[in-house]
Motif scaffolding. Structure first.
Motif, mmCIF file in Angstrom:
data_model
loop_
_atom_site.group_PDB
_atom_site.id
_atom_site.type_symbol
_atom_site.label_atom_id
_atom_site.label_comp_id
_atom_site.label_asym_id
_atom_site.label_seq_id
_atom_site.Cartn_x
_atom_site.Cartn_y
_atom_site.Cartn_z
ATOM 1 N N SER A 70 0.824 -1.209 0.000
ATOM 2 C CA SER A 70 0.000 0.000 0.000
ATOM 3 C C SER A 70 0.853 1.251 0.000
ATOM 4 C CB SER A 70 -0.931 -0.003 1.218
ATOM 5 O OG SER A 70 -1.816 -1.101 1.175
ATOM 6 N N ILE A 71 1.889 1.261 0.841
ATOM 7 C CA ILE A 71 2.744 2.442 0.947
ATOM 8 C C ILE A 71 3.584 2.649 -0.307
ATOM 9 C CG2 ILE A 71 4.672 3.464 2.223
ATOM 10 C CD1 ILE A 71 3.580 2.113 4.733
ATOM 11 N N ILE A 72 4.117 1.554 -0.843
ATOM 12 C CA ILE A 72 5.057 1.649 -1.959
ATOM 13 C C ILE A 72 4.355 1.730 -3.309
ATOM 14 C CG2 ILE A 72 6.998 0.516 -3.105
ATOM 15 C CD1 ILE A 72 7.643 1.665 -0.373
ATOM 16 N N VAL A 73 3.216 1.025 -3.472
ATOM 17 C CA VAL A 73 2.594 0.906 -4.787
ATOM 18 C C VAL A 73 1.221 1.572 -4.851
ATOM 19 C CG1 VAL A 73 1.806 -0.695 -6.563
ATOM 20 C CG2 VAL A 73 3.841 -1.241 -5.217
ATOM 21 N N LEU A 74 0.300 1.118 -3.996
ATOM 22 C CA LEU A 74 -1.096 1.527 -4.154
ATOM 23 C C LEU A 74 -1.323 3.006 -3.892
ATOM 24 C CD1 LEU A 74 -2.901 -1.538 -2.532
ATOM 25 C CD2 LEU A 74 -2.489 -1.071 -4.951
ATOM 26 N N ILE A 75 -0.774 3.534 -2.804
ATOM 27 C CA ILE A 75 -1.003 4.940 -2.471
ATOM 28 C C ILE A 75 -0.414 5.881 -3.519
ATOM 29 C CG2 ILE A 75 -0.508 6.755 -0.774
ATOM 30 C CD1 ILE A 75 -0.810 4.676 1.403
ATOM 31 N N PRO A 76 0.865 5.686 -3.965
ATOM 32 C CA PRO A 76 1.386 6.564 -5.030
ATOM 33 C C PRO A 76 0.562 6.509 -6.310
ATOM 34 C CG PRO A 76 3.185 5.409 -3.953
ATOM 35 C CD PRO A 76 1.922 4.802 -3.439
ATOM 36 N N LEU A 77 0.144 5.294 -6.704
ATOM 37 C CA LEU A 77 -0.653 5.191 -7.927
ATOM 38 C C LEU A 77 -2.022 5.838 -7.758
ATOM 39 C CD1 LEU A 77 0.112 1.577 -9.213
ATOM 40 C CD2 LEU A 77 1.032 3.744 -10.031
ATOM 41 N N SER A 78 -2.610 5.690 -6.579
ATOM 42 C CA SER A 78 -3.921 6.298 -6.352
ATOM 43 C C SER A 78 -3.840 7.817 -6.393
ATOM 44 C CB SER A 78 -4.479 5.840 -5.006
ATOM 45 O OG SER A 78 -3.669 6.289 -3.935
ATOM 46 N N VAL A 100 -1.737 12.355 -18.592
ATOM 47 C CA VAL A 100 -1.003 11.505 -19.531
ATOM 48 C C VAL A 100 -0.534 10.222 -18.830
ATOM 49 C CG1 VAL A 100 1.007 11.354 -21.054
ATOM 50 C CG2 VAL A 100 -0.272 13.501 -20.891
ATOM 51 N N ALA A 101 -0.063 10.365 -17.588
ATOM 52 C CA ALA A 101 0.383 9.199 -16.833
ATOM 53 C C ALA A 101 -0.761 8.228 -16.575
ATOM 54 C CB ALA A 101 1.007 9.643 -15.513
ATOM 55 N N THR A 102 -1.955 8.749 -16.330
ATOM 56 C CA THR A 102 -3.116 7.898 -16.094
ATOM 57 C C THR A 102 -3.443 7.054 -17.314
ATOM 58 O OG1 THR A 102 -4.053 9.473 -14.500
ATOM 59 C CG2 THR A 102 -5.566 7.895 -15.505
ATOM 60 N N VAL A 103 -3.411 7.673 -18.478
ATOM 61 C CA VAL A 103 -3.674 6.924 -19.713
ATOM 62 C C VAL A 103 -2.629 5.836 -19.907
ATOM 63 C CG1 VAL A 103 -3.811 7.086 -22.221
ATOM 64 C CG2 VAL A 103 -4.835 8.860 -20.802
ATOM 65 N N MET A 104 -1.364 6.170 -19.659
ATOM 66 C CA MET A 104 -0.295 5.180 -19.785
ATOM 67 C C MET A 104 -0.505 4.030 -18.809
ATOM 68 S SD MET A 104 1.986 6.135 -22.104
ATOM 69 C CE MET A 104 3.527 5.390 -21.605
ATOM 70 N N LEU A 105 -0.901 4.342 -17.582
ATOM 71 C CA LEU A 105 -1.114 3.309 -16.575
ATOM 72 C C LEU A 105 -2.258 2.380 -16.962
ATOM 73 C CD1 LEU A 105 -0.699 5.233 -13.185
ATOM 74 C CD2 LEU A 105 0.690 3.325 -13.993
ATOM 75 N N ILE A 106 -3.348 2.957 -17.430
ATOM 76 C CA ILE A 106 -4.515 2.143 -17.779
ATOM 77 C C ILE A 106 -4.201 1.215 -18.946
ATOM 78 C CG2 ILE A 106 -6.866 2.212 -18.682
ATOM 79 C CD1 ILE A 106 -7.263 4.805 -17.104
ATOM 80 N N ILE A 107 -3.598 1.762 -19.997
ATOM 81 C CA ILE A 107 -3.287 0.934 -21.164
ATOM 82 C C ILE A 107 -2.257 -0.128 -20.805
ATOM 83 C CG2 ILE A 107 -2.357 0.961 -23.507
ATOM 84 C CD1 ILE A 107 -3.420 3.782 -23.824
#
Length: 278
Positions: free
Chosen positions: A29-37, A249-256
């Motif tokens: 959560s600290i390393i991955v989920l929270i930064p991405l959220s 732009v980062a969101t689109v990259m993440l989703i694809i």
């Protein structure tokens, strides 16, 4: 041994499961989920019209196409030659084998900026390698692909190598004794065992290439609509304090990227179940 003892033994297989699972979820959560959220939350502060206008700019769309096409091409090349290199390192003994095996991991240790400068020097029109070609390599999509191949190769080699080492040679001998030639043995016996590892290496190489910045920014030339990658678009918007545009732009990259990796993982699971029965 009765059923109660079997269940108790299974519970003791991983001591402290609840505690370790808690730390695992907290760490992820600290390393991955929270930064991405935070990327998504920052993007949601934009209106839909602004968001759509940002991600559909012709310059941004061109960077999407370049990033995904070059990353996919580099991953395919690594999938082929990574298997070949893993085969040589696993099946043959020759002088300098340990040195070559160590060189495979060099892209992991080498700073990406150093790799980018080195590749640009080699493949520029006046470079040691580029001068022998009648067409430009550096500052073109070809140069970007070469840089992405360089940084993604170890993923395929290191995923395939252990699988090759664990394949029992008795299976190959049995295949040969039944009249199969080397190619038939490879296609029918060895290759099905390698497919899940190849797909995993391909996915890791693709994901690494898609987000690569340091080794690409020098050799790309960064010409809009020609050699400008999406990570550079994001960095440019950040330098201009356009944080919402960068996260859009980062969101689109993440989703694809997530959709592509999810598809690859499903394909990996299917091939593993079909060919290995696991």
């Amino acid at each position: 041994m009765n059923i109660a003892e079997v269940k108790q033994k299974k519970k003791r297989t991983i001591p402290g499961f609840g505690l370790t699972m808690g730390f695992t979820l907290l760490y992820l959560s600290i390393i991955v989920l929270i930064p991405l959220s935070m990327v998504f939350l920052n993007t949601f502060t934009m209106g839909f019209q602004d968001f759509w206008a940002t991600i559909t700019e012709p310059r941004v769309v061109a960077s999407y196409k370049l990033s995904f096409l070059t990353a996919l091409t580099a991953a395919f090349v690594n999938a082929v030659f990574g298997v070949l290199i893993a085969w040589v390192l696993t099946r043959y003994e020759f002088p300098g084998k340990r040195i070559i095996d160590g060189l495979v991991d060099l892209p992991f240790a080498l700073p990406t900026a150093v790799a980018g400068i080195t590749l640009t020097t080699l493949y520029s029109p006046n470079g040691w390698i580029g001068q022998f070609f009648s067409f430009k390599i550096a500052f073109t999509p070809i140069g970007i692909i070469i840089a992405l191949i360089f940084i993604g190769l170890p993923f395929v080699v290191r995923m395939v190598q252990p699988v090759l080492e664990n394949i029992e040679k008795g299976m190959e001998e049995a295949s040969a004794s039944l009249g199969a030639n080397r190619m038939q043995t490879f296609i029918k016996i060895i290759f099905p065992e390698l497919i899940p590892a190849i797909l995993t290496g391909f996915a890791l190489s693709f994901a690494r290439a898609l987000g690569e910045y340091g080794s690409v920014v020098f050799i790309a030339g960064n010409m809009p609509f020609k050699t400008e990658i999406s990570p550079l678009i994001i960095m440019t918007k950040l330098e201009q304090y356009d944080y919402q545009g960068a996260t859009a732009v980062a969101t689109v990259m993440l989703i694809i990227t997530f959709l592509i990796l999810f598809t690859i993982n499903i394909l990996q699971w299917w091939t593993s179940k079909r060919y290995t029965g696991k």
